[in-house]
Write a protein that holds these residues in place. Sequence first.
Motif, PDB file in Angstrom:
ATOM      1  N   LYS A 187       0.839  -1.202   0.000  1.00 15.13           N
ATOM      2  CA  LYS A 187       0.000   0.000   0.000  1.00 15.13           C
ATOM      3  C   LYS A 187       0.876   1.255   0.000  1.00 15.13           C
ATOM      4  O   LYS A 187       1.866   1.328   0.735  1.00 15.13           O
ATOM      5  CB  LYS A 187      -0.934   0.000   1.211  1.00 15.13           C
ATOM      6  CG  LYS A 187      -1.932  -1.151   1.222  1.00 15.13           C
ATOM      7  CD  LYS A 187      -2.869  -1.082   2.399  1.00 15.13           C
ATOM      8  CE  LYS A 187      -2.186  -1.465   3.697  1.00 15.13           C
ATOM      9  NZ  LYS A 187      -1.800  -2.890   3.752  1.00 15.13           N
ATOM     10  N   LYS A 240       0.618   5.608   0.030  1.00 22.42           N
ATOM     11  CA  LYS A 240      -0.190   6.815   0.196  1.00 22.42           C
ATOM     12  C   LYS A 240       0.473   7.963  -0.555  1.00 22.42           C
ATOM     13  O   LYS A 240       1.594   8.354  -0.246  1.00 22.42           O
ATOM     14  CB  LYS A 240      -0.315   7.163   1.681  1.00 22.42           C
ATOM     15  CG  LYS A 240      -1.213   8.359   1.968  1.00 22.42           C
ATOM     16  CD  LYS A 240      -1.338   8.585   3.469  1.00 22.42           C
ATOM     17  CE  LYS A 240      -2.265   9.738   3.779  1.00 22.42           C
ATOM     18  NZ  LYS A 240      -2.401   9.964   5.235  1.00 22.42           N
ATOM     19  N   GLU A 276      -4.713   6.825  -1.997  1.00 26.67           N
ATOM     20  CA  GLU A 276      -3.941   5.669  -1.548  1.00 26.67           C
ATOM     21  C   GLU A 276      -4.156   4.528  -2.542  1.00 26.67           C
ATOM     22  O   GLU A 276      -5.287   4.231  -2.916  1.00 26.67           O
ATOM     23  CB  GLU A 276      -4.399   5.237  -0.153  1.00 26.67           C
ATOM     24  CG  GLU A 276      -3.644   4.037   0.399  1.00 26.67           C
ATOM     25  CD  GLU A 276      -4.107   3.671   1.806  1.00 26.67           C
ATOM     26  OE1 GLU A 276      -4.195   4.580   2.657  1.00 26.67           O
ATOM     27  OE2 GLU A 276      -4.401   2.485   2.038  1.00 26.67           O
ATOM     28  N   VAL A 313       1.520   1.682   5.367  1.00 28.00           N
ATOM     29  CA  VAL A 313       1.119   2.428   4.170  1.00 28.00           C
ATOM     30  C   VAL A 313       2.310   3.308   3.830  1.00 28.00           C
ATOM     31  O   VAL A 313       2.571   4.306   4.485  1.00 28.00           O
ATOM     32  CB  VAL A 313      -0.143   3.272   4.432  1.00 28.00           C
ATOM     33  CG1 VAL A 313      -0.515   4.050   3.170  1.00 28.00           C
ATOM     34  CG2 VAL A 313      -1.299   2.383   4.869  1.00 28.00           C
TER      35      VAL A 313
END
Length: 220
Positions: free
Chosen positions: A70, A72, A78, A161
Amino acid sequence: MDEILIIGNVVSLRSVSETKKISTEEFYESLSQCVGMMTPFLPPAVVFYAARENVSVYVTHHQPQMRDVKVKYSDDNEEEFEIKLPHLYFFHKYQYSAFDDLFVFAAKEQVYSVADNLFRIPLKNLYVDGRVCLGDDLKFNLEGRMSGKIARVENYFWNSVFNSDLDSTYRNAAPGEWSCDPLSYWEELSKNEEFDPCEVNWRKHKNWKEQIDIILEREE
């Protein structure tokens, strides 16, 4: 200065003047006959251990696999990438029993020798030396047994993230022929069942011994 390196079923006893290699069976038998030298109980996931003075390194191995990453890009943007990874090695550095740093490297095949090469991996939040930008919160909140600490650090890494703070390093770590965004291109390659991440022309970093020596000698 004495060092103990454990990789697979071979133990290396090193000093500045010589290197001696014996089997693990011979090594553990010799421990019962001498006082003052023994290894810690190593967590099951650890494939390699090295120590020098108050610094120790525990290395875990991850077989090639699919992973979700993931990223951002902004408060409202995201993205998640599904990529097929090569062999990965996580180098956990400890000062005494306190977690200090995490390094991540790729390998084209499973490592069996300290002369084998490690490769850079184009993932976010990695410095050029392979060190992970984790922040300080994790370091001060790790408690319990070593096996639990190692698992928590790696889970924290995969569940993070990531952001674009180290974007230039991230792009420079990608193979030279990957001209577009590395994760986007990597995800497209991974959709092909015949794609083998171990055959990618990853950028060479250093060999295993060189990296271990750097971590053990690195001062904050």
